[in-house]
Write a protein that holds these residues in place. Structure first.
Motif, PDB file in Angstrom:
ATOM      1  N   ALA A  46       0.775  -1.319   0.002  1.00 36.61           N
ATOM      2  CA  ALA A  46       0.190   0.238   0.090  1.00 36.61           C
ATOM      3  C   ALA A  46       0.820   1.171  -0.007  1.00 36.61           C
ATOM      4  CB  ALA A  46      -0.812  -0.030   1.253  1.00 36.61           C
ATOM      5  N   GLN A  47       2.040   1.187   0.809  1.00 33.14           N
ATOM      6  CA  GLN A  47       2.822   2.289   0.956  1.00 33.14           C
ATOM      7  C   GLN A  47       3.547   2.553  -0.421  1.00 33.14           C
ATOM      8  OE1 GLN A  47       2.737   4.701   2.978  1.00 33.14           O
ATOM      9  NE2 GLN A  47       1.803   3.808   4.830  1.00 33.14           N
ATOM     10  N   ALA A  48       4.048   1.388  -0.818  1.00 37.02           N
ATOM     11  CA  ALA A  48       4.528   1.663  -2.501  1.00 37.02           C
ATOM     12  C   ALA A  48       3.657   2.055  -3.391  1.00 37.02           C
ATOM     13  CB  ALA A  48       5.226  -0.105  -2.689  1.00 37.02           C
ATOM     14  N   ARG A  49       2.509   1.810  -3.462  1.00 36.56           N
ATOM     15  CA  ARG A  49       1.421   2.416  -4.203  1.00 36.56           C
ATOM     16  C   ARG A  49       1.255   3.964  -4.169  1.00 36.56           C
ATOM     17  NH1 ARG A  49      -0.765  -3.057  -4.271  1.00 36.56           N
ATOM     18  NH2 ARG A  49      -2.103  -2.444  -2.582  1.00 36.56           N
ATOM     19  N   ARG A  50       1.267   4.198  -2.709  1.00 40.21           N
ATOM     20  CA  ARG A  50       1.066   5.543  -2.332  1.00 40.21           C
ATOM     21  C   ARG A  50       2.390   6.265  -2.957  1.00 40.21           C
ATOM     22  NH1 ARG A  50       0.005   7.949   3.801  1.00 40.21           N
ATOM     23  NH2 ARG A  50       0.700   9.970   3.025  1.00 40.21           N
ATOM     24  N   THR A  51       3.466   5.971  -2.827  1.00 38.58           N
ATOM     25  CA  THR A  51       4.738   6.429  -3.151  1.00 38.58           C
ATOM     26  C   THR A  51       4.680   6.603  -4.737  1.00 38.58           C
ATOM     27  OG1 THR A  51       5.866   5.123  -1.537  1.00 38.58           O
ATOM     28  CG2 THR A  51       7.166   5.826  -3.410  1.00 38.58           C
ATOM     29  N   VAL A  52       4.311   5.675  -5.577  1.00 38.72           N
ATOM     30  CA  VAL A  52       4.152   5.956  -7.064  1.00 38.72           C
ATOM     31  C   VAL A  52       3.132   7.048  -7.351  1.00 38.72           C
ATOM     32  CG1 VAL A  52       3.436   5.180  -9.136  1.00 38.72           C
ATOM     33  CG2 VAL A  52       4.568   3.478  -7.454  1.00 38.72           C
ATOM     34  N   ALA A  53       1.937   7.310  -6.683  1.00 41.72           N
ATOM     35  CA  ALA A  53       1.058   8.323  -6.637  1.00 41.72           C
ATOM     36  C   ALA A  53       1.509   9.476  -6.195  1.00 41.72           C
ATOM     37  CB  ALA A  53      -0.260   8.016  -5.802  1.00 41.72           C
ATOM     38  N   ALA A  54       2.344   9.725  -5.211  1.00 42.71           N
ATOM     39  CA  ALA A  54       2.941  10.849  -4.934  1.00 42.71           C
ATOM     40  C   ALA A  54       4.075  11.165  -5.973  1.00 42.71           C
ATOM     41  CB  ALA A  54       3.372  10.659  -3.371  1.00 42.71           C
ATOM     42  N   VAL A  55       4.661  10.572  -6.614  1.00 48.09           N
ATOM     43  CA  VAL A  55       5.876  10.831  -7.454  1.00 48.09           C
ATOM     44  C   VAL A  55       4.975  11.252  -8.420  1.00 48.09           C
ATOM     45  CG1 VAL A  55       7.779   9.784  -8.895  1.00 48.09           C
ATOM     46  CG2 VAL A  55       7.370   9.120  -6.478  1.00 48.09           C
ATOM     47  N   ALA A  56       3.843  10.448  -9.101  1.00 47.45           N
ATOM     48  CA  ALA A  56       3.241  11.164 -10.173  1.00 47.45           C
ATOM     49  C   ALA A  56       2.685  12.341 -10.126  1.00 47.45           C
ATOM     50  CB  ALA A  56       2.064  10.255 -10.456  1.00 47.45           C
ATOM     51  N   ARG A  57       2.219  12.897  -8.794  1.00 48.75           N
ATOM     52  CA  ARG A  57       1.753  14.042  -8.594  1.00 48.75           C
ATOM     53  C   ARG A  57       2.586  15.164  -8.524  1.00 48.75           C
ATOM     54  NH1 ARG A  57       2.046  16.428  -4.205  1.00 48.75           N
ATOM     55  NH2 ARG A  57       2.472  14.348  -2.819  1.00 48.75           N
ATOM     56  N   VAL A  58       3.963  14.926  -8.009  1.00 47.01           N
ATOM     57  CA  VAL A  58       5.118  15.603  -8.047  1.00 47.01           C
ATOM     58  C   VAL A  58       5.510  15.958  -9.513  1.00 47.01           C
ATOM     59  CG1 VAL A  58       7.562  16.063  -7.284  1.00 47.01           C
ATOM     60  CG2 VAL A  58       5.741  15.279  -5.737  1.00 47.01           C
TER      61      VAL A  58
END
Ligand SMILES: Cc1ncc(COP(=O)(O)O)c(C=O)c1O
Length: 480
Positions: free
Chosen positions: A459-471
């Protein structure tokens, strides 16, 4: 003038009665409350520190006070003054350097180690904690599939664990050609050939430098940073005499593992000692799913790792393991009449470059006892699985290239050019939800995600991907 302490001076803080621990003033509760507050928020707070060293020095107060302040005030001052300057290594989206968070059980054990305040250099001083470390050492050899007869030393980190292993290596390879380093020193000794892969960790050089080995002869690597056995064979064939070869379990950029079986066979044919730096990667050996990465690991002569990385125990704990226990003790032990040694070779200080020492192996014992064999394997698999999710997710984002074969816990990504890649790392730092640092690999700037914290899961890994996409979206919009 009285020689009495100045406790009665006006303005001095109340001091505890010497000889009696002040349990009633709730000092430790206060420290505990600060710790709980930090830990409770660490997963969601912005990860980078908000203040630099200078600002924190100002907050802590630069002048040595003439009169002290109460213990409670000191603890509050530390917690409040230092907090803006803390980085949230405990965040499950912290991927900086190769630094892990800390498992709760290991932290709790570490608190006890501090409270007990034992000098765990000798068994006679602290049988209780030396026993826990001895058990942890035996469990580690078992978990990692290393020879049971090896000796284990708990050092401050992988660098000093490498130092301990290379000290044993240096003295033993010279002893085999009739030179006694302990007695004769190094001046005039036969030259040791010292070889390491082109993508070794910089601390291998440091450990070797401490020991007077100089810079290594560099052995060529493949595109993932794995030492090439054919290159090792030809380098070794160029000379003769005592030799030490360093291999690596876990390249800090690619996570790759050297070909241990082949490299050990080649090195041993020439009589060389083989050391493996596995600061974070050695733990792959504890996973039935990933153990194939470490095939042939047990053929080496010594191994170093960190418990403060993959296993996620509090800083600091490195581990030095040497198959030839006598070689380790010859290089590192000292005796003195006042020490009342347990028996030669049996005390923990004889396996590291310390006499007095913290029982830093105890949190490792606690973590292993808590996780058990299956739990350690799950932890290692979870970290590697999270790296896979991050690599797949980031690789699917427009303009992001994953540069390494993701075999373990490391993911290196790059954008179209170096400045854009570096801008991503800076933007992540400013954003604060995910922390991953820049590095250079194969002449390119990269952003490196090192999954090294027990709290990072799918879950944290998926959240990481989403955060990088947003940035990244933010960077693109800013660029117009
Ligand atoms: C492969 C490798 N070796 C050695 C080290 C040095 O470890 P320590 O900082 O614990 O001394 C590191 C640290 O990241 C590492 O990744």
């Amino acid at each position: 003038m009285s020689d009495e302490p100045s406790n009665a001076d006006p303005g001095s803080p109340p001091q505890p009665d010497p000889g009696r621990w002040p349990l009633d003033d709730a000092l430790l509760d206060r420290a505990h409350r600060h710790a709980v507050e930090w830990l409770g928020g660490v997963a969601e707070r912005p990860i980078p520190p908000r203040a630099g060293v200078g600002e924190v020095m100002d907050a802590l107060g630069r002048e040595l006070p003439e009169r002290g302040e109460s213990a409670a005030a000191v603890v509050d001052r530390l917690a409040e003054g230092a907090e803006p300057g803390l980085i949230a290594t405990g965040s499950p989206r912290f991927y900086g350097w190769v630094i892990g968070g800390t498992q709760p059980v290991a932290l709790a054990a570490d608190w006890l180690v501090s409270a007990w305040d034992q000098n765990a250099g000798l068994g006679i001083i602290s049988p209780g904690l030396v026993a826990a470390e001895e058990i942890a050492g035996a469990w580690l050899l078992d978990l990692l599939g290393l020879p049971a007869e090896s000796d284990v030393g708990f050092a401050t980190g992988a660098t000093t664990a490498q130092f301990a292993c290379l000290a044993a290596a240096r003295d033993e390879v010279l002893r085999r050609v009739g030179w006694d380093v302990e007695e004769q020193g190094l001046s005039g000794s036969p030259r040791i050939r010292w070889l390491a892969g082109a993508e070794r960790h910089a601390t291998m050089d440091l450990a070797a430098r401490y020991l007077g080995l100089g810079a290594p002869t560099v052995v060529a690597c493949d595109d993932q940073g794995r030492l090439r056995s054919d290159a090792l064979e030809s380098e070794l064939a160029r000379g003769e005499g005592p030799a030490i070869v360093a291999l690596q379990a876990g390249n800090i950029h690619s996570g790759a593992f050297d070909p241990f079986a082949e490299a050990c066979r080649i090195a041993h044919e020439t009589g060389a000692w083989v050391h493996v730096d596995g600061a974070f990667g050695l733990w792959a050996a504890a996973s039935p799913r990933l153990g194939h990465l470490t095939t042939g690991l047990a053929d080496a002569d010594s191994w170093s790792t960190d418990a403060h990385k993959t296993l996620s125990v509090p800083y600091d704990c490195g581990i030095a393991m040497v198959r030839d226990a006598a070689a380790m003790r010859r290089a590192l032990s000292m005796q003195a009449s006042y020490l009342q040694a347990t028996e030669v070779g049996a005390d923990p200080h004889e396996r590291v470059a310390e006499l007095s020492r913290r029982a830093r192996g105890v949190p490792t014992w606690a973590a292993l006892r808590h996780l058990g064999r299956a739990g350690v394997a799950e932890l290692v698999d979870r970290l590697a699985g999270s790296a896979r999710i991050i690599a797949d997710g980031l690789g699917a984002l427009p303009g992001v290239e994953v540069l390494n074969e993701v075999v373990f816990t490391q993911v290196c990504v790059a954008l179209r050019d170096d400045p854009t890649t570096e801008a991503l790392s800076r933007a992540l730092w400013e954003d604060g939800e995910v922390l991953a640092m820049t590095s250079r690999w194969h002449d390119r700037s990269v952003v490196r995600f090192s999954v090294s914290n027990w709290g990072t899961d799918a879950a944290q890994a998926r959240r990481t991907v989403a955060a990088v996409a947003r940035v990244l979206d933010g960077l693109r919009s800013a660029a117009g």
